[in-house]
Design an enzyme around this catalytic site. Structure first.
Site, PDB file in Angstrom:
ATOM      1  N   ARG A  46       9.557 -20.879  15.647  1.00 20.87           N
ATOM      2  CA  ARG A  46      10.228 -22.185  15.672  1.00 20.87           C
ATOM      3  C   ARG A  46      10.947 -22.462  16.985  1.00 20.87           C
ATOM      4  O   ARG A  46      11.139 -23.594  17.381  1.00 20.87           O
ATOM      5  CB  ARG A  46      11.337 -22.191  14.602  1.00 20.87           C
ATOM      6  CG  ARG A  46      10.911 -22.627  13.259  1.00 20.87           C
ATOM      7  CD  ARG A  46      12.087 -22.539  12.345  1.00 20.87           C
ATOM      8  NE  ARG A  46      12.694 -21.197  12.452  1.00 20.87           N
ATOM      9  CZ  ARG A  46      13.596 -20.729  11.604  1.00 20.87           C
ATOM     10  NH1 ARG A  46      14.020 -21.473  10.626  1.00 20.87           N
ATOM     11  NH2 ARG A  46      14.087 -19.504  11.724  1.00 20.87           N
ATOM     12  N   ASP A  88       6.792 -25.855  14.033  1.00 23.12           N
ATOM     13  CA  ASP A  88       7.609 -25.954  12.824  1.00 23.12           C
ATOM     14  C   ASP A  88       6.629 -25.694  11.679  1.00 23.12           C
ATOM     15  O   ASP A  88       5.813 -26.549  11.343  1.00 23.12           O
ATOM     16  CB  ASP A  88       8.220 -27.365  12.744  1.00 23.12           C
ATOM     17  CG  ASP A  88       8.953 -27.555  11.423  1.00 23.12           C
ATOM     18  OD1 ASP A  88       8.863 -26.660  10.552  1.00 23.12           O
ATOM     19  OD2 ASP A  88       9.613 -28.595  11.268  1.00 23.12           O
ATOM     20  N   LYS A 142       3.972  -7.986   2.769  1.00 23.37           N
ATOM     21  CA  LYS A 142       4.664  -7.952   1.495  1.00 23.37           C
ATOM     22  C   LYS A 142       6.059  -8.575   1.647  1.00 23.37           C
ATOM     23  O   LYS A 142       6.519  -8.665   2.773  1.00 23.37           O
ATOM     24  CB  LYS A 142       4.745  -6.521   0.988  1.00 23.37           C
ATOM     25  CG  LYS A 142       5.839  -5.656   1.669  1.00 23.37           C
ATOM     26  CD  LYS A 142       5.944  -4.330   1.001  1.00 23.37           C
ATOM     27  CE  LYS A 142       7.246  -4.125   0.314  1.00 23.37           C
ATOM     28  NZ  LYS A 142       8.346  -3.606   1.102  1.00 23.37           N
ATOM     29  N   HIS A 172       1.837  -1.035   4.498  1.00 20.96           N
ATOM     30  CA  HIS A 172       1.762  -0.246   5.740  1.00 20.96           C
ATOM     31  C   HIS A 172       1.558   1.240   5.456  1.00 20.96           C
ATOM     32  O   HIS A 172       1.096   1.969   6.319  1.00 20.96           O
ATOM     33  CB  HIS A 172       2.952  -0.528   6.662  1.00 20.96           C
ATOM     34  CG  HIS A 172       4.236   0.127   6.276  1.00 20.96           C
ATOM     35  ND1 HIS A 172       5.061  -0.386   5.309  1.00 20.96           N
ATOM     36  CD2 HIS A 172       4.835   1.258   6.720  1.00 20.96           C
ATOM     37  CE1 HIS A 172       6.122   0.407   5.193  1.00 20.96           C
ATOM     38  NE2 HIS A 172       6.012   1.416   6.035  1.00 20.96           N
ATOM     39  N   LYS A 176      -0.771   4.868   7.412  1.00 21.67           N
ATOM     40  CA  LYS A 176      -0.189   6.139   7.874  1.00 21.67           C
ATOM     41  C   LYS A 176      -1.280   7.197   7.928  1.00 21.67           C
ATOM     42  O   LYS A 176      -2.049   7.343   6.972  1.00 21.67           O
ATOM     43  CB  LYS A 176       0.943   6.580   6.935  1.00 21.67           C
ATOM     44  CG  LYS A 176       2.181   5.694   7.036  1.00 21.67           C
ATOM     45  CD  LYS A 176       3.329   6.242   6.228  1.00 21.67           C
ATOM     46  CE  LYS A 176       4.471   5.252   6.134  1.00 21.67           C
ATOM     47  NZ  LYS A 176       5.485   5.367   7.172  1.00 21.67           N
ATOM     48  N   GLU A 210      14.356   8.147   1.283  1.00 18.99           N
ATOM     49  CA  GLU A 210      14.834   7.564   2.539  1.00 18.99           C
ATOM     50  C   GLU A 210      16.305   7.889   2.701  1.00 18.99           C
ATOM     51  O   GLU A 210      17.045   7.896   1.703  1.00 18.99           O
ATOM     52  CB  GLU A 210      14.682   6.045   2.510  1.00 18.99           C
ATOM     53  CG  GLU A 210      13.261   5.579   2.344  1.00 18.99           C
ATOM     54  CD  GLU A 210      13.200   4.067   2.396  1.00 18.99           C
ATOM     55  OE1 GLU A 210      13.172   3.534   3.509  1.00 18.99           O
ATOM     56  OE2 GLU A 210      13.200   3.429   1.332  1.00 18.99           O
ATOM     57  N   ASP A 229      10.474  -2.974  -4.148  1.00 16.65           N
ATOM     58  CA  ASP A 229      10.419  -2.712  -2.702  1.00 16.65           C
ATOM     59  C   ASP A 229       9.485  -1.543  -2.379  1.00 16.65           C
ATOM     60  O   ASP A 229       8.809  -1.559  -1.359  1.00 16.65           O
ATOM     61  CB  ASP A 229      11.848  -2.398  -2.204  1.00 16.65           C
ATOM     62  CG  ASP A 229      11.941  -2.322  -0.691  1.00 16.65           C
ATOM     63  OD1 ASP A 229      11.385  -3.215  -0.017  1.00 16.65           O
ATOM     64  OD2 ASP A 229      12.554  -1.369  -0.178  1.00 16.65           O
ATOM     65  N   HIS A 234       3.944   0.838  -2.204  1.00 20.58           N
ATOM     66  CA  HIS A 234       3.663   2.102  -1.524  1.00 20.58           C
ATOM     67  C   HIS A 234       3.363   3.254  -2.490  1.00 20.58           C
ATOM     68  O   HIS A 234       2.378   3.969  -2.329  1.00 20.58           O
ATOM     69  CB  HIS A 234       4.821   2.494  -0.613  1.00 20.58           C
ATOM     70  CG  HIS A 234       5.281   1.397   0.316  1.00 20.58           C
ATOM     71  ND1 HIS A 234       4.403   0.532   0.919  1.00 20.58           N
ATOM     72  CD2 HIS A 234       6.509   1.026   0.746  1.00 20.58           C
ATOM     73  CE1 HIS A 234       5.083  -0.326   1.686  1.00 20.58           C
ATOM     74  NE2 HIS A 234       6.354  -0.043   1.580  1.00 20.58           N
ATOM     75  N   LYS A 339      14.978  11.710   5.200  1.00 19.08           N
ATOM     76  CA  LYS A 339      13.772  10.886   5.014  1.00 19.08           C
ATOM     77  C   LYS A 339      12.595  11.824   4.879  1.00 19.08           C
ATOM     78  O   LYS A 339      12.283  12.582   5.805  1.00 19.08           O
ATOM     79  CB  LYS A 339      13.578   9.979   6.231  1.00 19.08           C
ATOM     80  CG  LYS A 339      12.343   9.095   6.150  1.00 19.08           C
ATOM     81  CD  LYS A 339      12.306   8.147   7.347  1.00 19.08           C
ATOM     82  CE  LYS A 339      11.038   7.306   7.393  1.00 19.08           C
ATOM     83  NZ  LYS A 339      11.013   6.243   6.402  1.00 19.08           N
TER      84      LYS A 339
HETATM   85  C1  BG6 Z   1       9.313  -1.082   3.462  1.00 22.24           C
HETATM   86  C2  BG6 Z   1      10.504  -1.336   2.595  1.00 22.24           C
HETATM   87  O1  BG6 Z   1       8.150  -1.610   2.885  1.00 22.24           O
HETATM   88  O2  BG6 Z   1       9.139   0.317   3.631  1.00 22.24           O
HETATM   89  C3  BG6 Z   1      11.760  -0.696   3.185  1.00 22.24           C
HETATM   90  O3  BG6 Z   1      10.718  -2.738   2.458  1.00 22.24           O
HETATM   91  C4  BG6 Z   1      11.509   0.756   3.451  1.00 22.24           C
HETATM   92  O4  BG6 Z   1      12.870  -0.855   2.323  1.00 22.24           O
HETATM   93  C5  BG6 Z   1      10.225   0.959   4.256  1.00 22.24           C
HETATM   94  O5  BG6 Z   1      12.632   1.280   4.138  1.00 22.24           O
HETATM   95  C6  BG6 Z   1       9.882   2.420   4.406  1.00 22.24           C
HETATM   96  O6  BG6 Z   1       8.813   2.559   5.291  1.00 22.24           O
HETATM   97  P1  BG6 Z   1       8.638   3.862   6.189  1.00 22.24           P
HETATM   98  O7  BG6 Z   1       7.361   3.642   6.917  1.00 22.24           O
HETATM   99  O8  BG6 Z   1       9.830   3.946   7.072  1.00 22.24           O
HETATM  100  O9  BG6 Z   1       8.569   5.019   5.227  1.00 22.24           O
END
Ligand code: BG6
Length: 488
Positions: A46, A88, A142, A172, A176, A210, A229, A234, A339
């Site tokens: 925008r 826009d 997403k 995503h 990986k 995480e 989420d 995932h 993590k």
């Molecule tokens: C995202 C979530 O899809 O994946 C986040 O919305 C999360 O909340 C993230 O932290 C984790 O991805 P990664 O690749 O860091 O494990």
């Protein structure tokens, strides 16, 4: 798949995802010379900005999120591809400019890194300037919806203008390296291919922990929760890859057909079994990696009465021949000690112990697939301790066969998931993208759990930040004489 030039149009180029992931990934692909020399990249947002200002923005993002010392040659090549247009996105008239900036003779990739609420507007806008034909691909981020019904609305809006074969839904995790390696491990190794069922496997654990909290995203997260989420997308994608039947080929639909069958076979969880099969948690204040952190209800902008879960543990069961009686325990949470994402396959114990007293029963073999960090694959085996003993007995010890990616492939940088996925979109390969029916079956299963939770008067169980979740999560396995795998 073909390596051909395209017009890569990035809607929402000034947003967080573009800045942190997409632009740095395009830069890395450029560095690896994996973008066709004639491909152009067009940022759309925008903001009013000149092309030079946009280029400066892109550069500073790359320096911040990718290479502090930007590679000169790579940058020169990337720069030549970049252009910017101000749109826009809700206003049809604003799309007129596309007539002149994109080349109708080339493949066009439209990456919608925007809130899903405007996917429909963008598709309509592109349609209004007559640039959608069968060569256009659209990439959706997403969350695709908040539940089954809202996901259908979004998918319907997009499918009014695009066929399923043109739609690339991102999860995503599917980009990986180690998630992709699940396919290689399972189907390129006969020791796994032949032992991968209820005859040999006792249970499976999938953990995605995480250490971060909600990262200032209260507005989004409180509405979503960890279930929407992380689990809906995932974790269920990982579960599908672990549990699916061998696909006929590696083409997109062969893989997606098999994943879908797993999602369809998930035993429903509803008010009748939710208490026995799920645990919800919410973090309270604590220490993560030595740092004091606030509880979920004390985060900035928090609604202090929120019942949103930041941790979920589930005992999932797959009602099919292969997996009858084999639980899949899923666990994911924010503000955990570290993590780490892992899939752990617990094989069945040996039926008889030849080795006497030192082990009442021999411990089971475990296959640990470390998705991140410290990517690798590890198998625990029982091994004779070398040496002589006066009793002549054999001493056994649990040992590890360990494949560490950083040691085995030390010369290779592990690409970010988005690099892989952007490359696949440009190549026109949908195998790593989620088909509409998968999204819908995943929502169907998740909705039923969320609905059952709504009926429960109990709030999520608190757990201190920096721990592995609520006590009930330990109980979920303990009552079946099992325990969560302890990551290193
Ligand atoms: C995202 C979530 O899809 O994946 C986040 O919305 C999360 O909340 C993230 O932290 C984790 O991805 P990664 O690749 O860091 O494990």
């Amino acid at each position: 798949n073909s390596f051909e030039p395209c017009d890569f149009v990035l809607f929402g180029t000034m947003g967080d995802l573009s800045r942190r992931k997409l632009l740095p990934s395009l830069y890395q692909l450029e560095k690896a010379q994996l973008i066709h020399p004639d491909t152009r990249i067009l940022g759309v947002a925008r903001q009013q900005m000149t092309k030079d200002e946009y280029i400066a923005e892109v550069k500073s993002n790359i320096e911040k999120f990718s290479d502090k010392e930007i590679c000169g040659d790579t940058w020169v090549r990337l720069c030549e591809r970049l252009d910017y247009i101000q749109v826009d996105m809700k206003d049809e008239a604003s799309y007129k400019q596309f007539d002149t900036v994109v080349d109708p003779e080339r493949v066009m990739v439209c990456y919608l890194a925007t809130p899903p609420a405007i996917y429909g507007d963008i598709c309509r806008g592109l349609h209004s300037c007559n640039i959608i034909d069968s060569s256009v691909r659209v990439v959706l981020e997403k969350p695709i919806g908040h539940d089954l019904d809202s996901s259908k609305v979004i998918n319907d809006q997009v499918s009014e203008y695009f066929n399923e074969s043109q739609i690339y839904r991102i999860d995503h995790y599917l980009g990986k390296e180690t998630v992709l390696n699940l396919i290689a491990l399972r189907f390129a190794n006969s020791i796994f291919a032949t032992n991968w069922d209820h005859n040999c496997i006792d249970h499976v654990q999938i953990s995605v922990a995480e250490s971060v909290g909600i990262e200032g995203r209260w507005g989004y997260f409180d509405d979503a929760g960890q279930m929407r989420d992380m689990v809906q997308n995932h974790l269920l994608q990982i579960l599908s890859l672990v549990a699916m039947e061998p696909p006929a080929t590696l083409d997109a639909d062969s893989i997606r057909d098999e994943k879908l069958k797993v999602l369809k076979a998930l035993r429903p969880i509803n008010t009748s079994n939710v208490n026995d099969t799920t645990v919800r948690g919410q973090y309270s204040a604590g220490f993560v990696k030595g740092q004091e952190v606030p509880g979920y209800l004390e985060e900035e902008d928090a609604n202090t009465r929120s019942k949103t879960e930041t941790f979920v543990a589930i005992k999932a069961e797959i009602d099919n021949w292969r997996w009858a009686g084999v639980p899949f325990y899923l666990r994911t949470g924010k503000r955990m000690p570290t993590k780490v994402s892992e899939v752990v396959i617990y094989f069945k114990r040996q039926p008889h112990n030849l080795f006497g007293d030192s082990f009442n029963s021999l411990p089971p073999n475990k296959l640990v697939i470390r998705l991140q960090p410290d990517e690798g694959v590890e198998i625990t085996v029982m091994n004779k301790v070398p040496g002589l003993t006066s009793s002549g007995s054999m001493d056994l010890q649990k040992s590890k066969l360990n494949l560490s990616f950083s040691e085995a492939f030390s010369d290779d940088r592990i690409p970010d998931a988005y690099e892989k996925l952007l490359l696949e979109v440009m190549l026109g390969n949908q195998a790593l993208f989620v088909r509409r029916d998968e999204v819908e079956h995943a929502w169907n299963w998740v909705d039923s759990i969320l609905e059952a939770w709504k009926h429960s008067a109990e709030p999520p169980e608190p757990y201190q930040a920096g721990t592995w979740g609520p006590v009930a999560s330990i109980g979920l396995l303990a009552r079946e004489n099992r325990s969560w795998y302890e990551s290193k």
